[in-house]
Structures are given as C-alpha cells and as structure tokens.
Design an enzyme around this catalytic site. Structure first.
Site, PDB file in Angstrom:
ATOM      1  N   LYS A 214       0.621  -1.140   0.016  1.00 12.36           N
ATOM      2  CA  LYS A 214       0.066  -0.114   0.207  1.00 12.36           C
ATOM      3  C   LYS A 214       1.073   1.138  -0.048  1.00 12.36           C
ATOM      4  O   LYS A 214       0.698   2.311  -0.997  1.00 12.36           O
ATOM      5  CB  LYS A 214      -0.816  -0.051   1.270  1.00 12.36           C
ATOM      6  CG  LYS A 214      -1.654   1.410   1.427  1.00 12.36           C
ATOM      7  CD  LYS A 214      -2.801   1.348   0.507  1.00 12.36           C
ATOM      8  CE  LYS A 214      -3.283   2.900   0.404  1.00 12.36           C
ATOM      9  NZ  LYS A 214      -4.259   3.246  -0.488  1.00 12.36           N
ATOM     10  N   CYS A 268      -3.763  10.538   0.838  1.00  9.86           N
ATOM     11  CA  CYS A 268      -2.951   9.237   0.744  1.00  9.86           C
ATOM     12  C   CYS A 268      -1.637   9.637   0.122  1.00  9.86           C
ATOM     13  O   CYS A 268      -0.450   9.423   0.996  1.00  9.86           O
ATOM     14  CB  CYS A 268      -3.819   8.480  -0.192  1.00  9.86           C
ATOM     15  SG  CYS A 268      -5.141   7.752   0.519  1.00  9.86           S
TER      16      CYS A 268
HETATM   17  N1  LIG Z   1     -10.392   7.803   1.874  1.00 15.13           N
HETATM   18  C1  LIG Z   1      -9.643   7.094   1.067  1.00 15.13           C
HETATM   19  O1  LIG Z   1      -9.683   7.258  -0.208  1.00 15.13           O
HETATM   20  C2  LIG Z   1      -8.699   5.843   1.297  1.00 15.13           C
HETATM   21  C3  LIG Z   1      -8.068   5.093   0.570  1.00 15.13           C
HETATM   22  C4  LIG Z   1      -7.318   4.046   0.909  1.00 15.13           C
HETATM   23  C5  LIG Z   1      -6.885   4.086   2.089  1.00 15.13           C
HETATM   24  N2  LIG Z   1      -7.474   4.943   3.067  1.00 15.13           N
HETATM   25  C6  LIG Z   1      -7.107   4.768   4.620  1.00 15.13           C
HETATM   26  O2  LIG Z   1      -8.154   4.021   5.278  1.00 15.13           O
HETATM   27  C7  LIG Z   1      -8.328   4.614   6.653  1.00 15.13           C
HETATM   28  C8  LIG Z   1      -9.626   5.297   6.891  1.00 15.13           C
HETATM   29  O3  LIG Z   1      -9.513   6.401   6.073  1.00 15.13           O
HETATM   30  P1  LIG Z   1     -10.925   7.200   5.750  1.00 15.13           P
HETATM   31  O4  LIG Z   1     -10.778   7.979   4.719  1.00 15.13           O
HETATM   32  O5  LIG Z   1     -12.042   6.021   5.941  1.00 15.13           O
HETATM   33  O6  LIG Z   1     -10.884   8.163   7.164  1.00 15.13           O
HETATM   34  P2  LIG Z   1     -12.420   9.059   7.703  1.00 15.13           P
HETATM   35  O7  LIG Z   1     -11.585   9.833   8.603  1.00 15.13           O
HETATM   36  O8  LIG Z   1     -13.279   9.271   6.601  1.00 15.13           O
HETATM   37  O9  LIG Z   1     -13.046   7.864   8.792  1.00 15.13           O
HETATM   38  C9  LIG Z   1     -12.585   7.122   9.819  1.00 15.13           C
HETATM   39  C10 LIG Z   1     -13.751   7.053  10.841  1.00 15.13           C
HETATM   40  O10 LIG Z   1     -13.002   6.283  11.886  1.00 15.13           O
HETATM   41  C11 LIG Z   1     -13.800   6.828  13.047  1.00 15.13           C
HETATM   42  N3  LIG Z   1     -13.148   6.739  14.215  1.00 15.13           N
HETATM   43  C12 LIG Z   1     -11.739   6.950  14.768  1.00 15.13           C
HETATM   44  N4  LIG Z   1     -11.655   6.437  15.597  1.00 15.13           N
HETATM   45  C13 LIG Z   1     -12.310   5.466  15.912  1.00 15.13           C
HETATM   46  C14 LIG Z   1     -12.481   4.170  16.875  1.00 15.13           C
HETATM   47  N5  LIG Z   1     -11.518   4.223  17.859  1.00 15.13           N
HETATM   48  N6  LIG Z   1     -13.457   3.768  16.785  1.00 15.13           N
HETATM   49  C15 LIG Z   1     -14.260   3.588  16.003  1.00 15.13           C
HETATM   50  N7  LIG Z   1     -14.313   4.585  15.122  1.00 15.13           N
HETATM   51  C16 LIG Z   1     -13.518   5.589  14.972  1.00 15.13           C
HETATM   52  C17 LIG Z   1     -13.860   8.237  12.642  1.00 15.13           C
HETATM   53  O11 LIG Z   1     -15.017   8.980  13.549  1.00 15.13           O
HETATM   54  C18 LIG Z   1     -14.351   8.388  11.107  1.00 15.13           C
HETATM   55  O12 LIG Z   1     -15.753   8.455  11.068  1.00 15.13           O
HETATM   56  C19 LIG Z   1      -7.104   5.590   6.801  1.00 15.13           C
HETATM   57  O13 LIG Z   1      -5.858   4.460   7.070  1.00 15.13           O
HETATM   58  C20 LIG Z   1      -6.680   5.963   5.214  1.00 15.13           C
HETATM   59  O14 LIG Z   1      -5.348   6.555   5.005  1.00 15.13           O
HETATM   60  C21 LIG Z   1      -8.183   5.947   2.776  1.00 15.13           C
END
Ligand SMILES: NC(=O)c1ccc[n+]([C@@H]2O[C@H](COP(=O)([O-])OP(=O)(O)OC[C@H]3O[C@@H](n4cnc5c(N)ncnc54)[C@H](O)[C@@H]3O)[C@@H](O)[C@H]2O)c1
Length: 426
Positions: A214, A268
């Site tokens: 990743k 990212c």
């Molecule tokens: N958004 C993208 O396009 C993308 C793509 C690939 C990878 N990622 C990775 O995926 C992961 C999540 O990213 P995202 O964009 O979904 O983030 P986001 O901020 O949209 O969502 C994360 C969610 O997790 C919740 N959260 C935080 N702590 C928590 C806990 N202890 N228990 C339960 N819920 C909790 C937050 O309230 C939030 O709603 C990250 O590591 C990111 O780098 C994101």
C-alpha cells in the site's frame, strides 16, 4: 471447508469503512458498524451518509432499511472485525497510530475464539504484528498468531484499501485486493471474508508485505509526480513550455511522464510516503526527496505569482480551484488552499477565490482580509492575474476572451488551447 460469515463488524464508518460495511450488508450478511462520531452513527441509522460519495446513499439506505446494517458507538461480538480508522501524520511527519490503538482497546473485550481481525487502515510496516501483541496483552485468555502461529484462537490479517473517491462503490467490488496474514491460515480466513463481496482477484501474502504494498503504491505515484513537478520548475527557469516537453518526450515508446501541478494533496499520496521515510530514513532518500519536491511546489507557484504581481499597484488575483484534485469537494491537504493562504498572508494582492464544489470558504481561509469567495465569471472580470489551480470541468467553459490582457498562470496546463490565442502581457 469454507465457513461463511453471518456477522461482521466494521470499526470506523468513514470514506472506507461505510462503503465496506454497506457493501457487505448488501450480500445478506449482518453488519454492525462502529464509530466514535455520534452524528455519523445517528445519520447512518437513519439511512443517511455523512459525506459525499456517488451511489453510497442508496446502498446505505437499502442496508439500513433491510436491517442488515446497524451503527453503534461501541463494538459488540461478531465473527470478524474490519478496522478502518484514520492513520494521519503528526506535526513532525510521523505516523499517528493512536486511532488504531483506541480501536484495538474497544474490540478486545468482545473478542471470542475463532474471530478474525483485519486491519485496513494504511499503516507502517509492523503495525499488524503490533496490533496482535496489543490484543494479546488485553486478552491473555486467548491465543494470537504472533505466538501461537497457525493454532491461534484469533486470526489477524492486513488488507489495504485502494478505492478512489468518486468511484468507491464500484471499485470496492471490482478492484484486486492484497491480503497479508500474520500466518497462512490468517490470510486464508481473510480471503474468505473478502470473497463474500470482492469480484477482483485476491492475492495472499504476509502482513508486512501487504502493509508495504500500500505504501509503495502511493510512494511510486508521489515520486513520479515529483519528477513532473521538478521538470516544470526546470522548464520555468529555462523558459521552455513544460507541457510541450512532456508531450514530445512521451512520444518515446518507453517514456510516460505524468502531468505537473501546483503540488500534491489529499490524504493518501501526500501522507503515506512519510510512513516509509519514518521507518527507514537512512535509505528512503528518493522517497523523502520526492515529498520535499512536491511540498515545495506551492511555494514556487506563490513565488511566480509574487513576481508577476509586482508590476501592479493593487494587484487582483483570481485563484481558480481549492480542492486537492479535479471535480471533488475534498480540500484535505490541498496545495491550492496552501497557495491561497500564502498569497493572502503575504499580502501579495487582493485574492478572489473560486471553488464551484463548495458553498463558502473553508475555516482555514474564512474571514481573512483581502480574500473574497466568488464565482468564476465575476472573479475573471475583476482579476489582473488569473491562476488556475485545479482542473475542474467547470473551468473548461472559460473562454479566451475572459483571459485577454491578464497574466495567466496555468499550473495544470488546462487552458493551453485557450492561451495559444490569448495575447498575454509577459
Ligand atoms: N479515503 C480514502 O480514499 C482512502 C483510500 C485508501 C486508504 N485509506 C485509509 O483508510 C483509513 C480510513 O480512512 P478514511 O478516509 O475512511 O477516514 P475517515 O476519517 O473518513 O473515517 C474514519 C472514521 O473512523 C472513526 N473513528 C476514529 N476512531 C475510531 C475508533 N476508535 N472507533 C471507531 N471509529 C473510529 C472516525 O470517527 C471516522 O468516522 C486511513 O488509514 C486511510 O489512510 C483511505
């Protein structure tokens, strides 16, 4: 024999977790989504989505209406837990794993022998193994793969997400997946989970390799963009048209240079390479330099604007686009916001900011002297300098006549066809 899942929990219902939860629910499996954000939990339970993503609202509404998706503030027992919480950078560019730690503490009390835990959050190499150690400390009554190997009570794997905002619902199903187990049995069990909704191929490996895959994907993109951005600065100094140089270089059968821009944004590509740099700073020199080149590009754009503004007594500068990429409303880590902020704070001129995908200026820019938010037509009417920062489709309709007698700084090469016919003061 293949054991189907009847109940899956997704921890973190953001851009990644919510589409994943709703897609699994659409396959007839009971899904419990968990989020610490009460507003998100409440909206999801009403069948709504707390961010913009095409087709996701329909999927969530259907999952909630059929009773297959429920959102909660705390985990309850399930057969598998998918962790999709944020992994941002700290102020000194180190991975902040505190959200994963909190998620681990919340699922530990409800874990049962036979459960699978999959980490999806983008993470530094070794995070999945550390997650196993943390769970083992919290649940000494259960055995974990880092100690018990193939005989462990709990299976643990890492499966990174590659979906593109704007195409998430489709790509979640269609994309290939990399599944890294702490043991081969862990990977095989996670494969069974992903096969319930993924049509793409699933490739099984170890957890560290999957974590690095990743990070590698985004570091690769970052390094290639840095090459294009550095080339644009070289061309600027040498007085050569970078777009033409790239176009002609790419006529070579083995050359494929990307397009330069005002910098690299989003959550990212601008973030993940730092996880590699943090792990092995002494060898990740190219990756580190690429980050520096891309982070430096907004300053170079500002320097160019400053140079041109000096010829006006009270320069008016239209900045077109604030989001981190075209046709989205996402301003996270956006170089365009950075550039506008710098022009305003340095008082280079009056700034007219245009962003057709949002209603008003974001908190980082709102309420500042010398900055106004307006539509593209009004901004171009008033501007001495027009800076194209984002290649939104909405800016395609700008005509050559609207750019006439203005200094035009096109950071994306988006208006090349128009600039050829515009008489520009230099
Ligand atoms: N958004 C993208 O396009 C993308 C793509 C690939 C990878 N990622 C990775 O995926 C992961 C999540 O990213 P995202 O964009 O979904 O983030 P986001 O901020 O949209 O969502 C994360 C969610 O997790 C919740 N959260 C935080 N702590 C928590 C806990 N202890 N228990 C339960 N819920 C909790 C937050 O309230 C939030 O709603 C990250 O590591 C990111 O780098 C994101």
């Amino acid at each position: 024999m293949r054991h189907q899942f009847s109940k899956i929990s997704v921890i973190g219902l953001g851009y990644i977790g919510l589409p994943t939860a709703a897609t699994i629910a659409s396959r007839g499996i009971e899904v419990v989504g968990v989020d610490v954000n009460d507003r998100a939990v409440s909206l999801i339970n009403q069948g709504h989505v707390h961010f913009i993503e095409p087709d996701l609202d329909m999927l969530v509404r259907a999952a909630v209406t059929t009773g297959r998706l429920r959102a909660l503030a705390k985990p309850e027992p399930a057969e598998a837990f998918i962790v999709a919480v944020p992994t941002p950078l700290t102020a000194d560019k180190r991975p902040d794993l505190s959200y994963i730690d909190a998620a681990v503490r919340s699922i530990a009390p409800v874990l049962e022998a036979g459960n699978l835990v999959v980490l999806e959050s983008t993470s530094p190499v070794g995070t999945t193994a550390q997650l196993a150690k943390s769970l083992a400390e919290l649940r000494p009554d259960l055995s974990f793969p880092h100690e018990a190997g193939e005989r462990s009570d709990i299976r643990i794997a890492y499966c990174p997400e590659r979906i593109l905002p704007g195409r998430m619902v489709l790509e979640l199903v269609e994309n290939d997946r990399i599944i890294g187990g702490l043991t081969a049995t862990c990977a095989a069990r996670a494969n069974e989970l992903y096969k319930t909704f993924v049509k793409g191929s699933c490739f099984l490996t170890d957890a560290s390799s999957a974590e690095l895959v990743k990070l590698t994907e985004n570091a690769y993109r970052d390094v290639n963009i840095a090459f294009a951005n550095e080339l644009s600065m070289i061309c600027d100094r040498l007085g050569v048209d970078v777009w033409r140089v790239i176009e002609l270089s790419n006529r070579h059968p083995r050359v494929n240079i990307l397009q330069p821009g005002p910098g690299v944004g989003g959550h990212c590509i601008a973030v993940d390479p730092w996880f590699i740099v943090d792990s092995v700073p002494e060898v990740a020199r190219l990756i580190r330099t690429a980050r520096d080149v891309n982070d430096g590009k907004p300053h170079q754009v500002v320097a160019k604007i400053r140079r041109h503004a000096e010829r006006f007594k009270d320069p008016v500068i239209a900045c077109l686009g604030l989001s981190y990429k075209a046709n989205v409303d996402d301003l996270r880590e956006s170089p365009a916001v950075d550039i506008v902020g710098q022009i305003v704070s340095e008082r280079i001129g009056k700034v007219l900011a245009v962003e057709p995908h949002i209603e008003s200026l974001p908190p980082a820019l709102a309420g500042q002297d010398g900055l106004e938010f307006m539509d593209v037509r009004a901004a171009l009417e008033k501007a001495d300098i027009a800076v194209l920062l984002v290649d939104h489709n909405a800016f395609r309709s700008v005509e050559a006549a609207q750019l006439l007698n203005k200094i035009v700084i096109d950071t994306r090469g988006f208006w090349r066809d128009r600039l050829a016919v515009v008489e520009r003061p230099n």
